[in-house]
Write an enzyme that holds these catalytic residues in place. Structure first.
Site, short mmCIF file in Angstrom:
data_model
loop_
_atom_site.label_atom_id
_atom_site.label_comp_id
_atom_site.label_asym_id
_atom_site.label_seq_id
_atom_site.Cartn_x
_atom_site.Cartn_y
_atom_site.Cartn_z
N HIS A 50 0.81 -1.22 0.00
CA HIS A 50 0.00 0.00 0.00
C HIS A 50 0.85 1.27 0.00
O HIS A 50 0.37 2.33 0.40
CB HIS A 50 -0.94 0.00 1.21
CG HIS A 50 -2.07 -0.98 1.07
ND1 HIS A 50 -2.98 -0.94 0.04
CD2 HIS A 50 -2.41 -2.05 1.81
CE1 HIS A 50 -3.85 -1.94 0.17
NE2 HIS A 50 -3.53 -2.62 1.23
N ARG A 75 7.07 -6.49 2.96
CA ARG A 75 5.80 -6.93 2.39
C ARG A 75 5.76 -6.64 0.89
O ARG A 75 5.75 -5.47 0.49
CB ARG A 75 4.61 -6.26 3.08
CG ARG A 75 3.29 -6.74 2.51
CD ARG A 75 2.10 -6.45 3.36
NE ARG A 75 1.61 -5.07 3.23
CZ ARG A 75 0.41 -4.69 3.67
NH1 ARG A 75 -0.38 -5.56 4.29
NH2 ARG A 75 0.02 -3.43 3.55
N ASP A 89 16.76 -12.06 -2.28
CA ASP A 89 18.11 -11.85 -2.82
C ASP A 89 18.67 -10.48 -2.49
O ASP A 89 19.89 -10.32 -2.37
CB ASP A 89 18.12 -12.08 -4.35
CG ASP A 89 18.21 -13.56 -4.71
OD1 ASP A 89 18.13 -13.88 -5.90
OD2 ASP A 89 18.36 -14.39 -3.79
N GLU A 154 -6.84 -12.32 5.96
CA GLU A 154 -7.58 -11.04 6.06
C GLU A 154 -8.87 -11.05 5.24
O GLU A 154 -9.34 -10.01 4.76
CB GLU A 154 -6.70 -9.88 5.61
CG GLU A 154 -5.91 -10.10 4.36
CD GLU A 154 -4.85 -9.02 4.15
OE1 GLU A 154 -4.91 -7.97 4.81
OE2 GLU A 154 -3.97 -9.21 3.31
N ASP A 180 -8.73 -5.19 5.89
CA ASP A 180 -9.33 -6.02 4.84
C ASP A 180 -10.31 -7.03 5.41
O ASP A 180 -11.34 -7.34 4.80
CB ASP A 180 -8.23 -6.75 4.05
CG ASP A 180 -7.54 -5.82 3.06
OD1 ASP A 180 -6.31 -5.67 3.14
OD2 ASP A 180 -8.26 -5.21 2.23
O1 LIG Z 1 -5.84 -5.36 6.11
C1 LIG Z 1 -5.07 -4.86 6.96
O2 LIG Z 1 -5.41 -4.35 8.05
C2 LIG Z 1 -3.64 -4.86 6.65
O3 LIG Z 1 -3.21 -5.51 5.75
C3 LIG Z 1 -2.79 -3.98 7.50
C4 LIG Z 1 -2.98 -2.54 7.11
O4 LIG Z 1 -4.27 -2.30 6.67
C5 LIG Z 1 -2.05 -2.17 5.97
O5 LIG Z 1 -2.40 -2.93 4.84
C6 LIG Z 1 -2.17 -0.69 5.64
O6 LIG Z 1 -3.39 -0.49 4.97
#
Ligand SMILES: O=C(O)C(=O)C[C@H](O)[C@@H](O)CO
Length: 267
Positions: A50, A75, A89, A154, A180
């Site tokens: 994000h 991530r 790597d 999520e 999410d």
């Molecule tokens: O869904 C979530 O909560 C995440 O994945 C963590 C945070 O939202 C991050 O994704 C920032 O939006």
């Protein structure tokens, strides 16, 4: 020096059941990442899902964090084995993979992070930063054991498969994405909805029951403390960009008037 680079203290801490307090980095900038690296957090999340973080800026952030007593968790925007190979790597040791919903996907991700025979990670670290361009002669022997794989559950489907995902050998922890998950459960923008909180608390118990580390992001300190009390192990308690918004707005308003930043926590 060699042992220090090869070892993954974050993974070891989670294996010992230690709590690891983190900060989410969404600024996608090595300069601000280094400022945060000296703040005292156990881990820093380099968010390539994000934030506008690409491989080059991810590399620069790993390099800016390296001298500090904090651990980089990286991530990727998605659980793509090619991206995972590239991130390992350039020297990432701990990965947080978003949107994991099935055991089959989880097993593929375990194999993407391990060299044969356990997995299918391509062997190229000898010319890459991960093995310090061949200077870490034992990197290939240690990499499979030192990589820390954290999967994000999520969605409703992910919750339904949580037991099977958490049980997979090679999965070190499961991160519960409240933003999410609340959307998937029909409560978008309400990570503190009672149904979401209940699902998160039950998921924490399930993950712990499989000997794995539960993790999450909670920018409300009381919420973070509550989940830590429930047994969450790796908890991010803030986001760099949100902290900058709040600090700058509140400072301006103290001199120019107007209410301080308030409102519900987004996570
Ligand atoms: O869904 C979530 O909560 C995440 O994945 C963590 C945070 O939202 C991050 O994704 C920032 O939006």
């Amino acid at each position: 020096m060699t042992e220090e680079i090869l070892a993954n203290p974050f993974k070891s801490a989670l294996q010992k059941g230690a709590t690891q307090i983190g900060l989410w980095l969404a600024m996608a900038d090595p300069y601000s990442a280094e400022i945060c690296a000296g703040s005292g957090f156990d881990w820093l999340l380099l968010d390539g899902e994000h934030s506008p973080l690409d491989l080059r800026t991810m590399l620069a952030q790993l390099q800016s964090l390296a001298p500090y007593p904090t651990h980089a968790v990286v991530r990727p925007p998605t659980g793509d084995p090619v991206l995972i190979k590239q991130m390992l790597d350039i020297g990432a040791q701990s990965l947080l993979i978003p949107m994991v919903e099935t055991p089959k996907q989880a097993e593929m991700l375990v194999r993407a992070t391990r060299y044969p025979p356990r997995g299918f990670r391509g062997v190229g670290a000898g010319i890459a930063r991960a093995a310090r361009w061949g200077r870490l002669e034992h990197y290939l022997d240690r990499a499979n054991d030192e990589v820390c794989l954290l999967l994000q559950v999520e969605t409703r489907t992910g919750l339904e498969n949580l037991e099977a995902i958490a049980a997979i050998e090679g999965v070190d922890g499961v991160f519960l994405g409240a933003a999410d998950l609340s959307a998937s459960l029909g409560h978008i923008g309400q990570p503190q909805h009672p149904e979401v909180v209940a699902a998160m608390e039950k998921a924490i118990r399930t993950i712990l029951a499989h000997g794995k580390a539960p993790g999450l992001l909670a920018t409300d300190e009381a919420v973070a403390a509550a989940y830590l009390k429930q047994g969450a192990r790796f908890v991010a308690v803030g986001v760099d960009a949100l902290l900058l918004v709040k600090a700058t707005q509140d400072l301006a308003r103290r001199f120019k008037g107007g209410p301080a930043t308030g409102g519900a926590s987004p996570y």
